[in-house]
Design an enzyme around this catalytic site. Sequence first.
Site, PDB file in Angstrom:
ATOM      1  N   LYS A   1      25.297  79.481  15.264  1.00 28.56           N
ATOM      2  CA  LYS A   1      24.208  78.512  15.122  1.00 28.56           C
ATOM      3  C   LYS A   1      23.385  78.552  16.400  1.00 28.56           C
ATOM      4  O   LYS A   1      23.899  78.924  17.459  1.00 28.56           O
ATOM      5  CB  LYS A   1      24.736  77.082  14.914  1.00 28.56           C
TER       6      LYS A   1
ATOM      7  N   ARG B   1      41.988  79.944   8.329  1.00 33.30           N
ATOM      8  CA  ARG B   1      40.778  80.022   7.507  1.00 33.30           C
ATOM      9  C   ARG B   1      39.714  80.926   8.116  1.00 33.30           C
ATOM     10  O   ARG B   1      38.946  81.566   7.382  1.00 33.30           O
ATOM     11  CB  ARG B   1      40.209  78.629   7.227  1.00 33.30           C
TER      12      ARG B   1
ATOM     13  N   GLY C   1      40.523  84.065   6.931  1.00 35.67           N
ATOM     14  CA  GLY C   1      40.228  84.094   5.502  1.00 35.67           C
ATOM     15  C   GLY C   1      38.765  84.365   5.220  1.00 35.67           C
ATOM     16  O   GLY C   1      38.413  85.183   4.361  1.00 35.67           O
TER      17      GLY C   1
ATOM     18  N   ASP D   1      33.761  82.998  10.823  1.00 36.43           N
ATOM     19  CA  ASP D   1      33.182  82.315   9.659  1.00 36.43           C
ATOM     20  C   ASP D   1      31.821  82.900   9.279  1.00 36.43           C
ATOM     21  O   ASP D   1      31.482  83.026   8.094  1.00 36.43           O
ATOM     22  CB  ASP D   1      32.972  80.825   9.937  1.00 36.43           C
TER      23      ASP D   1
END
Length: 422
Positions: free
Chosen positions: A178, A262, A265, A188
């Site tokens: 960001k 995660r 993931g 992510d």
Amino acid sequence: MKKKEYSIVISSAFLVLVFLMMFSCKNENNETSETAENDSNKNTSEKAIPEDLKWSERMMLSEIKRFPKASKLDFVDKPRWSYTNGLVLTAAQRVYKQTQKEKYYDYIYAYADELIEENGIIKTYDIEKYNLDMIKSGDVLLYLYPKTKEERFKKAADTLRKQLAGQPKTSDGGFWHKKRYTHQMWLDGLYMAEPFYAQYTKMFSEGDKAEKAYNEIVRQFDLIQEHTLDKETGLLYHGWDESKEQKWANNETGTSPNFWSRAMGWYGMAMVDVLDYLPEDHPGREKIIGYLNQYAEALLKVQDQETGLWYQVLDKGDQDGNYLEATGSSMFAYTFAKGANQGYLSQKYLEEAEKTYKGIINNLVTVEDDGTVNLNQCCAVAGLGGDPYRDASFEYYVNEEIRSNDPKGTGPFIMASLELNK
């Protein structure tokens, strides 16, 4: 007949008629009551979510029941454009493809219809934040535009592509997660942006412009491997700060200190999904497939062998407070299953996906009396830095909120169910 006798006969006949009418009404009321009771019993025995459906459809219907408006996925009060919506609606696209039930298409369309104005403006979205998370729901636009030919969807997708063109980058070309997370790449972000970027390029770009875009997409994977891979374990750290200014950043490497389930993931799903759009003859394909195989092998070394699941902090399953986590485990099941089905991974990973999926059903899934399916032990959210500050310590990850039915778990669970035909 005398007048008096005639009156008596008439009166008697009237009484008999009234009696018969009362008896008839009573019987009718009894029958109506019995019918209503039978209907009531029938309704209570019917389940809101039929159990004879596949798990993919049962979970999708459960999500629609929990969130009748897709714009409010993720337990929010007001409609918003966000990545969790895009994730679950990607799963919905695949359920619709398999079942051809209009209910699922309508659910997808309603999200875009609500949030995309006629001029293509995306409600609640601000390009100036340069937030990679916001790219994910663009997948919905790329799905709907060819079907509807509504120009507003193409305009909105163009806006997201414009964000990528202006996204702040590290000195070697990696997208910042960001704008406010300066100099940082997170695992992510690969899932949030690259499948959309690759699909958009395939749909709308040609020649040198397309080649340049594909090269930049592959570059993101190269950089995340270069900067976050731990060569000893083969696992990847959650994030990397080029400036090394963050309190969570290693003074020498700039990496965060732990392997979050995660985050890994997201990265796995990014690899198997971006390969859907990267040209067969692009050299980056083989590199990403190589990264995927390295990744899968590393994950097996930290898998809980008893359940087939993975811990919230991957390599510290024996530490107090750690727990078997649903979102990461669902993502790994999906990544392994799709990777094997597409030939990117060996068939042993299909067996591993089956093992993990069985572990999810046996340990993390519950079904309510009406058939609603719940996915439990989901980490609600985790990140790096910000305010209040997230230091990426073991204690931080295991103490974040745990809840049921987080869309970051239900979406991958649906997609894993489809890959495994469960």
